[in-house]
Write an enzyme that holds these catalytic residues in place. Structure first.
Site, PDB file in Angstrom:
ATOM      1  N   THR A   7       6.358  -6.982 -10.106  1.00 14.34           N
ATOM      2  CA  THR A   7       6.083  -6.250 -11.339  1.00 14.34           C
ATOM      3  C   THR A   7       5.565  -4.854 -11.076  1.00 14.34           C
ATOM      4  OG1 THR A   7       5.141  -6.506 -13.519  1.00 14.34           O
ATOM      5  CG2 THR A   7       3.656  -6.838 -11.699  1.00 14.34           C
ATOM      6  N   GLY A 163      11.248   1.337 -11.281  1.00 11.81           N
ATOM      7  CA  GLY A 163      12.363   0.397 -11.354  1.00 11.81           C
ATOM      8  C   GLY A 163      13.587   0.852 -10.583  1.00 11.81           C
ATOM      9  N   CYS A 166      11.870   0.169  -6.680  1.00  7.32           N
ATOM     10  CA  CYS A 166      11.315  -1.143  -6.303  1.00  7.32           C
ATOM     11  C   CYS A 166      12.239  -2.271  -6.754  1.00  7.32           C
ATOM     12  CB  CYS A 166       9.929  -1.309  -6.936  1.00  7.32           C
ATOM     13  SG  CYS A 166       9.195  -2.919  -6.625  1.00  7.32           S
ATOM     14  N   THR A 169      11.024  -4.665  -9.645  1.00  8.20           N
ATOM     15  CA  THR A 169      10.718  -4.049 -10.941  1.00  8.20           C
ATOM     16  C   THR A 169      12.028  -3.746 -11.648  1.00  8.20           C
ATOM     17  OG1 THR A 169       8.713  -3.039 -10.037  1.00  8.20           O
ATOM     18  CG2 THR A 169       9.595  -2.064 -12.043  1.00  8.20           C
TER      19      THR A 169
END
Length: 180
Positions: A7, A163, A166, A169
């Protein structure tokens, strides 16, 4: 403390506004299990916003405990955070929970860790936790320093950049916002 996979949570303050946003990906090992999890919540009659990084079940347990502390201390964020951190550190069952919380009200923004730490961010109420946290923090810092964008736009852009980089994410974002 280890940065948890799965996350990215970002919080920014600008003016009288505070926003916490998070992505929606839940991963089990190298598999995406869910893409639309809601990791950001309103607590204490909508006066506190919070996001979590870490195990989902652990985070819900911590949200419940934190909300109980908010009720006990009449919504005083710092006091409730310190009491939760104490419990988290000393309670045998809680000690095993693996999560980080980012919490905010109209006055304060805090990170609460399982080590018993309550950390107030240095600059602009900027908090970035989780696997994409370093990417999001870098992006948000640059945007805070070089633009007049509102807090929500900064959080959204920071989450998007995290995002893009990663693998834990995604781009399914949720936001909670408090206006002062």
């Amino acid at each position: 403390m280890e940065q948890y996979r799965g996350t990215t949570i970002v919080s920014v303050r600008r003016g009288n506004n505070v926003v916490i946003g998070g992505d929606g990906q839940v991963s089990l090992g190298n598999t995406v299990m869910k893409g639309n999890a809601r990791k950001v919540r309103r607590l204490f009659h909508g006066k506190v916003i919070a996001g979590f990084a870490g195990g989902t079940a652990d985070a819900f347990t911590l949200f419940e405990r934190f909300e109980a502390q908010l009720e006990k201390h009449q919504g005083h964020l710092v006091r409730a955070a310190v009491e939760l951190a104490k419990d988290w550190r000393t309670d045998r069952a809680l000690r095993r929970l693996e999560a980080l919380l980012a919490v905010a009200d109209k006055e304060s923004s805090l990170i609460i860790t399982g080590n018993g730490d309550v950390i107030e961010p240095e600059k602009d109420g900027l908090i970035a936790i989780g696997s994409g946290g370093p990417f999001a923090q870098s992006a948000a810092t640059a945007l805070l320093d070089n633009t007049d964008l509102p807090a929500r736009d900064i959080v959204a852009k920071a989450l998007t950049i995290a995002g893009d980089i990663c693998i834990y994410t995604n781009h399914n974002h949720t936001f909670e916002e408090l206006d002062g």
